[in-house]
Design an enzyme around this catalytic site. Structure first.
Site, short mmCIF file in Angstrom:
data_model
loop_
_atom_site.label_atom_id
_atom_site.label_comp_id
_atom_site.label_asym_id
_atom_site.label_seq_id
_atom_site.Cartn_x
_atom_site.Cartn_y
_atom_site.Cartn_z
N GLU A 161 80.64 -5.30 86.74
CA GLU A 161 81.54 -6.40 86.37
C GLU A 161 82.46 -6.84 87.52
O GLU A 161 83.52 -7.41 87.29
CB GLU A 161 82.39 -6.01 85.15
CG GLU A 161 81.57 -5.99 83.86
CD GLU A 161 82.46 -6.05 82.64
OE1 GLU A 161 82.45 -7.09 81.96
OE2 GLU A 161 83.16 -5.07 82.36
N HIS A 193 90.83 -4.85 85.15
CA HIS A 193 89.98 -5.06 83.97
C HIS A 193 89.90 -3.74 83.21
O HIS A 193 89.62 -2.70 83.81
CB HIS A 193 88.58 -5.52 84.37
CG HIS A 193 87.62 -5.49 83.22
ND1 HIS A 193 87.78 -6.30 82.11
CD2 HIS A 193 86.54 -4.73 82.97
CE1 HIS A 193 86.81 -6.03 81.24
NE2 HIS A 193 86.05 -5.08 81.74
N HIS A 241 89.41 -1.71 79.01
CA HIS A 241 89.04 -1.75 77.59
C HIS A 241 90.14 -1.03 76.79
O HIS A 241 89.84 -0.35 75.82
CB HIS A 241 87.68 -1.07 77.37
CG HIS A 241 86.62 -1.54 78.32
ND1 HIS A 241 85.64 -0.72 78.83
CD2 HIS A 241 86.39 -2.77 78.86
CE1 HIS A 241 84.85 -1.42 79.64
NE2 HIS A 241 85.28 -2.66 79.68
N HIS A 256 85.59 -6.62 73.60
CA HIS A 256 85.30 -5.98 74.89
C HIS A 256 86.56 -5.37 75.52
O HIS A 256 86.64 -4.17 75.70
CB HIS A 256 84.64 -7.04 75.79
CG HIS A 256 84.36 -6.61 77.18
ND1 HIS A 256 83.72 -7.42 78.09
CD2 HIS A 256 84.64 -5.48 77.87
CE1 HIS A 256 83.60 -6.80 79.24
NE2 HIS A 256 84.15 -5.62 79.14
MN MN Z 1 84.29 -4.24 80.79
#
Ligand code: MN
Length: 246
Positions: free
Chosen positions: A77, A96, A98, A166
């Site tokens: 990603e 980034h 979760h 996500h």
């Molecule tokens: Mn991710």
């Protein structure tokens, strides 16, 4: 110490802080724009953040390609980072994750909005990007530049955006700001969920969000993001990475 070495040290510390503060676990990543080559960014090889060391940090172009094509496996990603650095010259660091309490707000009608002053840098209302809108059924990851650019378009001028089912992505002018906002996105989600159980919630107004965020961003050395960073470095056992005094 040269700027690149300092940036790598801070990036390694940020990886450990985000683990210690439960924003990332096995997955999730943080990057920083290259301090002297603004068309590049620095990001670990594909590895759990708590294990990241300076030797894991790789350089990438703004299309997501690693500068050393024969290097170790990068994060799939990385295009989140590539597309946002290309679209936002004001952004110098990206997280980034979760982180768990945030995700319910990405799959329900309730918008994530600041409920406490310390959380103002997340933005007045956190938008949700849904991969299904433009790409239909996918693996739900931002695994190429096309998806990354679509995400960056929705991101616009925001400081944090949720990704449906996500996780979330947060940007900042510095590593310290991005780490601060990523941690407080999770804190705000926890507080907002609790408040919603009590009934109607009074959110920060746009004017309050603007004033509080501006005060944090104007913080001098030892204030605001800097003060939080120093504390979290100690908590994560990363004291060696704090700026030298005097
Ligand atoms: Mn991710």
């Amino acid at each position: 110490m040269d700027l690149l070495t300092a940036a790598i040290q801070d990036l390694v510390a940020a990886n450990h802080i985000l683990e210690q503060q439960r924003v990332v676990d096995t997955f999730g990543h943080i990057s920083v724009r290259h301090p002297t080559k603004p068309n590049r960014f620095l990001l670990s090889r594909a590895r759990a953040p708590d294990l990241v060391e300076s030797g894991d940090i790789l350089e990438f172009a703004l299309n997501g390609d690693p500068i050393d094509a024969s290097g170790p496996k990068p994060y799939l990603e990385r295009f989140i980072h590539a597309a946002l650095y290309a679209a936002r010259p004001d952004v110098n660091s990206i997280v980034h994750s979760h982180s768990r309490t945030v995700i319910p707000f990405s799959i329900s009608e309730v918008k994530l909005r600041p409920v406490a002053h310390i959380c103002a840098t997340i933005g007045e209302e956190v938008p949700v990007w849904d991969s299904h809108d433009n790409f239909g059924d996918t693996g739900m990851l931002i695994a190429n530049l096309d998806t990354g650019r679509d995400f960056a378009r929705l991101f616009g001028r925001a400081s944090s955006v949720l990704m449906r089912g996500h996780g979330s992505t947060v940007v900042g002018d510095s590593i310290k700001e991005a780490v601060f906002t990523a941690i407080h996105l999770e804190v705000n989600a926890e507080l907002q969920l609790k408040a919603l159980q009590l009934g109607a919630v009074k959110y920060l107004t746009r004017g309050e969000v603007e004033q509080v965020a501006a005060r944090f961003r104007a913080g001098k050395s030892g204030e605001g993001f800097d003060r939080a960073w120093e504390y979290w470095c100690r908590q994560a056992g990363a004291m060696r990475n704090t700026p030298l005094r005097g």
